[in-house]
Scaffold this motif. Structure first.
Motif, PDB file in Angstrom:
ATOM      1  N   ARG A  75     -10.444  -0.444   1.780  1.00  0.00           N
ATOM      2  CA  ARG A  75      -9.363  -1.145   1.091  1.00  0.00           C
ATOM      3  C   ARG A  75      -9.918  -2.503   0.664  1.00  0.00           C
ATOM      4  N   PHE A  76      -9.430  -3.019  -0.477  1.00  0.00           N
ATOM      5  CA  PHE A  76      -9.934  -4.300  -0.976  1.00  0.00           C
ATOM      6  C   PHE A  76      -9.204  -5.432  -0.265  1.00  0.00           C
ATOM      7  N   VAL A  77      -9.558  -5.587   1.013  1.00  0.00           N
ATOM      8  CA  VAL A  77      -8.956  -6.620   1.865  1.00  0.00           C
ATOM      9  C   VAL A  77     -10.099  -7.272   2.643  1.00  0.00           C
ATOM     10  N   SER A 154     -10.811   7.511  -0.938  1.00  0.00           N
ATOM     11  CA  SER A 154      -9.722   6.901  -1.721  1.00  0.00           C
ATOM     12  C   SER A 154      -9.629   7.573  -3.082  1.00  0.00           C
ATOM     13  N   LEU A 155      -9.819   8.903  -3.055  1.00  0.00           N
ATOM     14  CA  LEU A 155      -9.662   9.721  -4.267  1.00  0.00           C
ATOM     15  C   LEU A 155      -8.266  10.337  -4.206  1.00  0.00           C
ATOM     16  N   PHE A 156      -7.349   9.779  -4.992  1.00  0.00           N
ATOM     17  CA  PHE A 156      -5.952  10.186  -4.954  1.00  0.00           C
ATOM     18  C   PHE A 156      -5.629  11.139  -6.105  1.00  0.00           C
ATOM     19  N   ALA A 171     -13.800   1.648  -8.127  1.00  0.00           N
ATOM     20  CA  ALA A 171     -12.498   1.117  -7.704  1.00  0.00           C
ATOM     21  C   ALA A 171     -11.453   2.198  -7.925  1.00  0.00           C
ATOM     22  N   ALA A 172     -10.401   2.162  -7.104  1.00  0.00           N
ATOM     23  CA  ALA A 172      -9.335   3.171  -7.241  1.00  0.00           C
ATOM     24  C   ALA A 172      -8.017   2.537  -6.817  1.00  0.00           C
ATOM     25  N   ARG A 181      -8.532  -0.016  -3.841  1.00  0.00           N
ATOM     26  CA  ARG A 181      -9.532   0.636  -2.996  1.00  0.00           C
ATOM     27  C   ARG A 181     -10.890   0.627  -3.675  1.00  0.00           C
ATOM     28  N   ILE A 182     -11.922   0.895  -2.863  1.00  0.00           N
ATOM     29  CA  ILE A 182     -13.261   1.223  -3.366  1.00  0.00           C
ATOM     30  C   ILE A 182     -13.617   2.534  -2.691  1.00  0.00           C
ATOM     31  N   THR A 183     -14.173   3.469  -3.431  1.00  0.00           N
ATOM     32  CA  THR A 183     -14.439   4.792  -2.846  1.00  0.00           C
ATOM     33  C   THR A 183     -15.761   5.367  -3.340  1.00  0.00           C
ATOM     34  N   LEU A 184     -16.388   6.169  -2.492  1.00  0.00           N
ATOM     35  CA  LEU A 184     -17.491   7.001  -2.986  1.00  0.00           C
ATOM     36  C   LEU A 184     -16.888   7.974  -3.989  1.00  0.00           C
TER      37      LEU A 184
END
Ligand code: 6PG
Length: 260
Positions: A75-77, A154-156, A171-172, A181-184
């Motif tokens: 998460r981008f936190v 984080s692939l929704f 980014a997602a 989010r950031i995700t592979l």
């Protein structure tokens, strides 16, 4: 059932965690033997916590000094945020094993925006795996969870990130708000040598059945199909209750018969 995919049901999450510790041990030893390191990408969420806690006190035969921990998503936190996947993994796993700092590859959420954080993470992947242009990394192990909506990492469902074939990480935005989010990306996940889903609880029974048996392309978790690697789906009794077919783990005898 796809030969590279195996679904295994356990009595409970403790038994699943014990199994996963031994799986980690064997994969780590084989990976270090084969290429001198064990590169894993870990997910956040509640499900992996019992496994992380058990693993954090394991030493025998685990080459921790050659283990490199990455994140499947973040998460981008700030890493101090209670919502940070890195904080969860640090508190439940890393603090117990004290990996060298160079072996920990978190996602830099102190960048100005998620896109910048994704670019920096991509750079880390390129450097560590010594990738040439267009080449994909091969993680030894990618650990994933499964949301009740069929998301993973984080692939929704419906997110452009699901179709991103160009980047290694991106980014997602979660569909129902919440942290960026950031995700592979899927190509990176599917280039792993071993992928393990951990799925627990009655709330996951329907989505697990859907993903395993219907494999809807609209569900990112159903798009996880390793190219040449292995896919292991570990579920407790509650999560696996709607499945027609799976292997049953029995503590005394290991993997045994199949329940139809
Ligand atoms: C995250 C995770 C996410 C998680 C699933 C399942 O950032 O939240 O990476 O993909 O694995 O949402 O979460 P639970 O294990 O809490 O059900």
């Amino acid at each position: 059932m796809d030969s590279a995919r195996q679904v295994v049901a356990f009595e409970d999450k403790e038994e699943m965690a014990d199994f996963m510790v031994e799986k980690w041990r064997s994969l780590a030893m084989a990976s270090v033997e084969e290429r001198g390191y064990f590169a894993v990408a870990l997910s956040g969420g509640e499900t992996p916590v019992p496994f992380y806690r058990k693993l954090s006190v394991q030493r025998k035969g685990i080459p921790w000094e050659k283990t490199h921990v990455f994140l499947s998503d973040e998460r981008f936190v700030p890493v101090t945020s209670p919502d940070s996947n890195f904080r969860l993994i640090r508190e439940t796993l890393l603090e117990g094993i004290s990996l060298p700092a160079r072996n920990i590859h978190a996602i830099a959420t102190d960048e100005p925006d998620p896109q910048g954080a994704a670019r920096r993470y991509e750079g880390e992947l390129i450097t560590f795996f010594r990738l040439s242009r267009g080449e994909l990394p091969h993680f030894d192990l990618v650990m994933l969870g499964m949301g009740t909506d069929g998301h993973t990492a984080s692939l929704f469902p419906g997110s452009p990130a699901v179709n991103n074939k160009r980047l290694l990480a991106c980014a997602a935005s979660p569909p129902r708000g919440g942290h960026e989010r950031i995700t592979l990306t899927l190509p990176v996940i599917n280039s792993a040598k071993n992928i393990v889903f951990l799925v627990n609880g009655i709330s996951k029974a329907e989505i697990l059945r859907t993903v395993v048996e219907d494999e809807p392309p609209s569900m990112p978790a159903a798009l996880v199909k390793p190219e040449g690697g292995s896919l292991l789906i570990l579920a407790d009794r509650d999560a696996s209750r709607l499945l027609k077919e799976y292997s049953l783990f029995e503590a005394k005898r290991g993997l045994s018969g199949r329940r139809r």
